[in-house]
Enzyme design. Sequence first.
Site, PDB file in Angstrom:
ATOM      1  N   HIS A  23       0.856  -1.206   0.000  1.00  0.00           N
ATOM      2  CA  HIS A  23       0.000   0.000   0.000  1.00  0.00           C
ATOM      3  C   HIS A  23       0.888   1.250   0.000  1.00  0.00           C
ATOM      4  O   HIS A  23       1.532   1.533  -0.987  1.00  0.00           O
ATOM      5  CB  HIS A  23      -0.943  -0.077   1.208  1.00  0.00           C
ATOM      6  CG  HIS A  23      -2.000   0.980   1.278  1.00  0.00           C
ATOM      7  ND1 HIS A  23      -2.365   1.774   0.233  1.00  0.00           N
ATOM      8  CD2 HIS A  23      -2.799   1.346   2.320  1.00  0.00           C
ATOM      9  CE1 HIS A  23      -3.324   2.595   0.612  1.00  0.00           C
ATOM     10  NE2 HIS A  23      -3.607   2.369   1.868  1.00  0.00           N
ATOM     11  N   HIS A  82      -2.911  -2.315  -9.698  1.00  0.00           N
ATOM     12  CA  HIS A  82      -3.827  -1.630  -8.778  1.00  0.00           C
ATOM     13  C   HIS A  82      -5.125  -2.432  -8.710  1.00  0.00           C
ATOM     14  O   HIS A  82      -5.567  -2.999  -9.693  1.00  0.00           O
ATOM     15  CB  HIS A  82      -4.120  -0.210  -9.276  1.00  0.00           C
ATOM     16  CG  HIS A  82      -4.672   0.677  -8.213  1.00  0.00           C
ATOM     17  ND1 HIS A  82      -6.002   0.680  -7.874  1.00  0.00           N
ATOM     18  CD2 HIS A  82      -4.056   1.568  -7.394  1.00  0.00           C
ATOM     19  CE1 HIS A  82      -6.187   1.550  -6.897  1.00  0.00           C
ATOM     20  NE2 HIS A  82      -5.037   2.098  -6.577  1.00  0.00           N
ATOM     21  N   ASP A 140       2.546   5.202  -7.108  1.00  0.00           N
ATOM     22  CA  ASP A 140       3.835   5.064  -6.410  1.00  0.00           C
ATOM     23  C   ASP A 140       5.025   4.890  -7.341  1.00  0.00           C
ATOM     24  O   ASP A 140       6.168   4.931  -6.876  1.00  0.00           O
ATOM     25  CB  ASP A 140       3.758   3.852  -5.458  1.00  0.00           C
ATOM     26  CG  ASP A 140       2.788   4.123  -4.333  1.00  0.00           C
ATOM     27  OD1 ASP A 140       1.766   3.436  -4.241  1.00  0.00           O
ATOM     28  OD2 ASP A 140       3.034   5.084  -3.583  1.00  0.00           O
TER      29      ASP A 140
END
Length: 436
Positions: A275, A314, A370
């Site tokens: 995460h 994702h 990210d």
Amino acid sequence: MISGAGEGKGVGVADSYTIIDNRTGKSVEVPIENGGISSRALRELDPNIFIYDPAFLQTAACRSSITFLDGDNGILRYRGYPIQDLAEQSSYLEVAYLIVHGELPSRAEFEKWTHDITFHTYVHENVRKRFMDGFHHDAHPMGILVATVGALSTFYPEAKNIADPEVRMRQVVRLIAKMPTLAAFAHRFSIGLPFVFPDNSLDFASNFLSMMWKIAEPRFESDPVLARALDQLFILHADHEQNCSTTAMRVVGSAHADPFSSTAAACAALYGPLHGGANEAVVRMLTEIGSLENIEPFVAAVKEGKARLMGFGHRVYKSYDPRARIIKATAERVFEVTGRNPLLDIALKLEEIALADEYFISRRLYPNVDFYSGLIYQAMGFPVDMFPVLFAIPRTAGWVAHWLELLGDPEQKISRPRQIYVGPPERPYVPIRDRN
Ligand code: SDX
């Protein structure tokens, strides 16, 4: 058996599912509302039959009006406003107001919001002088943040009074305001530098940079390009509907725990490498790859299941994460100031190879928020273990907004899912003397 009617339905066909219990022939029709069907229908059929949905892949835990995601088309909107517009034209504090209150503020509302946040950035001296000093010298700043934000609940006992709207909003302001202070204190502690107090004459991002980097100069002057880039990154990370950490916030908040304790739980979830810890893992992965020549063997290892391409994939986005596109553009502006991060070339080549490879295409794996954010943070001088902390600071606005929404939702109560029991049947106790 479940039969659905809806898209492409014939004339007069209801937007509904009909669920038939084939054991009894009993059936129930359940309307499709806002893209969902209520589990109440199942309870009518047989209250002892549960939907088995580990990790909640096909389960909506709430109704929410905060953030809209369309994973197939790469759409992200906060309260209806496209993330691209907000990233280009707004500021983090204005977006935090929007996410929490549901509307963009008037000038007067924004001035009061900015004043309130600015004047709540300090933390109790015991946090600075005693609590922080208790950590080991090389404590990970995210571990410090989880602990210190939870500890704030002991400094604001009124926060337990969650029934009072004014008390709730005061804690919301305190959390948004104090997270950067706790984050910067965690960093300064980890490098043995004295803590820098908040400078109320600076904007949200510049004040955080001042608390991070100020040494002996009378006043820290952040580069406007870097301060703006950080503020944009804060906007992009402010909320993302029912992600793991927000779910943690809602589950703990549903027990009517105070918002500081709930936020500590959300921080703990964000700490996970799948995460919020992913941007730290991306930079470590790119560093380990080390050169363009090593990309192909790394990708081969990923396809053999021996490694994971961090920053890719994702649960919702099965197309390019819209935030990754914006971050990639922001990176170029940052690198004009800081110099190009050498890992960027490896990241760009890795993305190019992955997006053309059947393994990633068939699994609809694209760069997520990210993949590039860590490269910007590293170029701005943040140590890698500060990256999840940089995620937690802005996500606090989303966490507290969902907490408020949960408490205001008449359909919500304490979260308590059921299970499918697969353990041993009843069996008699055998004293240890009789056990072989
Ligand atoms: C964030 O939820 C949110 O909104 C989160 C977030 C937010 O703003 O709050 O967007 C922030 O957490 C972004 C995600 C950051 N995490 C990473 O970058 C870590 C790497 N990504 C993966 O671990 C993964 O993609 C997840 C955790 C993000 C999503 O996992 P899912 O939806 O449970 O998907 P999965 O693990 O079931 O994967 C499906 C398939 C599997 O292959 P098969 O078993 O079918 O053969 O895709 C593969 C996985 O092995 N896969 C990957 C992969 N991600 C999924 N293979 C290689 N590298 C990857 N990164």
